[in-house]
Design a protein around this motif. Structure first.
Motif, PDB file in Angstrom:
ATOM      1  N   PRO A 225      59.511  53.234  44.417  1.00 56.86           N
ATOM      2  CA  PRO A 225      59.682  51.809  44.753  1.00 56.86           C
ATOM      3  C   PRO A 225      61.033  51.243  44.325  1.00 56.86           C
ATOM      4  CG  PRO A 225      58.053  52.092  43.014  1.00 56.86           C
ATOM      5  CD  PRO A 225      58.343  53.446  43.539  1.00 56.86           C
ATOM      6  N   THR A 226      61.630  51.798  43.280  1.00 57.97           N
ATOM      7  CA  THR A 226      62.951  51.340  42.843  1.00 57.97           C
ATOM      8  C   THR A 226      64.007  51.663  43.891  1.00 57.97           C
ATOM      9  OG1 THR A 226      62.345  51.626  40.515  1.00 57.97           O
ATOM     10  CG2 THR A 226      64.692  51.516  41.026  1.00 57.97           C
ATOM     11  N   LEU A 227      64.014  52.902  44.370  1.00 59.48           N
ATOM     12  CA  LEU A 227      64.994  53.296  45.382  1.00 59.48           C
ATOM     13  C   LEU A 227      64.739  52.588  46.709  1.00 59.48           C
ATOM     14  CD1 LEU A 227      65.423  57.127  44.705  1.00 59.48           C
ATOM     15  CD2 LEU A 227      66.713  55.188  43.793  1.00 59.48           C
ATOM     16  N   VAL A 228      63.479  52.337  47.013  1.00 58.69           N
ATOM     17  CA  VAL A 228      63.140  51.585  48.227  1.00 58.69           C
ATOM     18  C   VAL A 228      63.739  50.181  48.161  1.00 58.69           C
ATOM     19  CG1 VAL A 228      61.211  50.390  49.346  1.00 58.69           C
ATOM     20  CG2 VAL A 228      61.084  52.846  48.960  1.00 58.69           C
ATOM     21  N   GLU A 229      63.604  49.544  47.005  1.00 60.87           N
ATOM     22  CA  GLU A 229      64.140  48.182  46.863  1.00 60.87           C
ATOM     23  C   GLU A 229      65.666  48.183  46.947  1.00 60.87           C
ATOM     24  OE1 GLU A 229      64.248  44.415  43.723  1.00 60.87           O
ATOM     25  OE2 GLU A 229      62.886  46.091  43.365  1.00 60.87           O
ATOM     26  N   ILE A 230      66.313  49.123  46.277  1.00 59.64           N
ATOM     27  CA  ILE A 230      67.778  49.161  46.243  1.00 59.64           C
ATOM     28  C   ILE A 230      68.360  49.416  47.627  1.00 59.64           C
ATOM     29  CG2 ILE A 230      69.756  50.516  45.398  1.00 59.64           C
ATOM     30  CD1 ILE A 230      68.153  50.853  42.763  1.00 59.64           C
ATOM     31  N   THR A 231      67.720  50.307  48.396  1.00 61.99           N
ATOM     32  CA  THR A 231      68.270  50.691  49.700  1.00 61.99           C
ATOM     33  C   THR A 231      67.790  49.818  50.848  1.00 61.99           C
ATOM     34  OG1 THR A 231      66.478  52.280  50.063  1.00 61.99           O
ATOM     35  CG2 THR A 231      68.479  53.105  48.988  1.00 61.99           C
ATOM     36  N   GLY A 232      66.819  48.949  50.578  1.00 58.21           N
ATOM     37  CA  GLY A 232      66.278  48.114  51.646  1.00 58.21           C
ATOM     38  C   GLY A 232      65.380  48.871  52.593  1.00 58.21           C
TER      39      GLY A 232
END
Length: 265
Positions: A225-232
């Protein structure tokens, strides 16, 4: 991440299913080079001898395959073969970065080491002064250095998030082949701190201040979820237990992604 234009590569230990429908290429990755499961899942004992006693479960294991894409390219059939894994993985990881330097990319690099049986190449064997485990750690350290060096050489380091962590604490049954838990109680296979607390080092230049230490409760299940948020990117359709710790990475000391974690032992 593929929907966001990312090239995706996986190098190392997979262990989420060894048959083709469950391998990385069928589950989001453009490339795969590595083992389908743990490097001790073969018909050899920890002393390197083939298991001939058919009453032992290890005797039923198939040959240990090194896979590229969906195809077996080599059988890992000796400790000497295991000695080359860290170097071979590193070469493939570096190649993936160079090949995709002009695209956004995601590389999942899961070293087989320092899982037992330990393997180390000649360039590090006997060099650490800290036994076999120390030698293996030095080679893993070299491997991370090669990845960082490749990012620097291709002007990618300032725009890349690097996450270095482990999936569990040390396998203490294996004595000096297991490392230690840094004073925490017990190790792998337990729900004590030594089994679940692991090193976590994250580099994100221009966002995360170097040398920062955080005592927030963060788990590997939070990476997605962290990488999902950062990359949109799009969030998973099904509910997951992970939470984003982007605010922690950004230096927000009041951010607290979770207060507690329920686990089953």
């Amino acid at each position: 991440l593929k929907d966001r234009g990312y090239k995706t590569g996986m190098v190392g230990k997979w262990h989420l299913g060894h048959k083709v429908p469950y391998l990385p290429l069928q589950n989001g990755f453009d490339e795969f080079y590595g083992l389908p499961y743990s490097n001790d899942m073969w018909a050899y004992d920890y002393n390197g001898e083939k298991v001939t006693d058919t009453s032992l479960f290890k005797s039923t294991y198939p040959p240990l395959p090194l896979i590229e894409g969906n195809k077996t390219v080599k059988i890992i059939s000796s400790f000497e073969d295991q000695d080359q894994l860290t170097t071979d993985y590193t070469k493939r990881a570096v190649s993936f970065i160079k090949k995709n330097k002009n695209n956004p990319f995601f590389l999942y690099f899961a070293h087989s080491m320092v899982h037992v049986p330990l393997g180390v190449s000649q360039k590090f064997k006997g060099k650490s002064g800290a036994g076999m485990f120390g030698d293996v750690m030095e080679e893993v350290d070299w491997s991370v250095g090669e990845v960082v060096k490749t990012l620097k050489e291709n002007n990618l380091l300032n725009n890349t998030i690097i996450i270095f962590t482990s999936d569990n604490g040390p396998w203490l049954n294996f004595g000096n082949h297991a490392g230690n838990s840094g004073g925490h109680r017990e190790g792998k296979g337990t729900a004590w701190e030594g089994g679940m607390k692991v090193p976590g080092i994250i580099s994100w230049p221009q966002h995360t201040k170097a040398g920062t230490v955080s005592n927030k409760l963060v788990c590997t299940i939070d990476i997605l979820p962290t990488l999902v948020e950062i990359t949109g990117a799009k969030k998973p359709v099904k509910k997951i237990d992970g939470v984003s710790f982007t605010q922690v990475l950004s230096g927000n000391t009041s951010a607290n992604p979770r207060d507690e974690l329920a686990y089953y032992y």
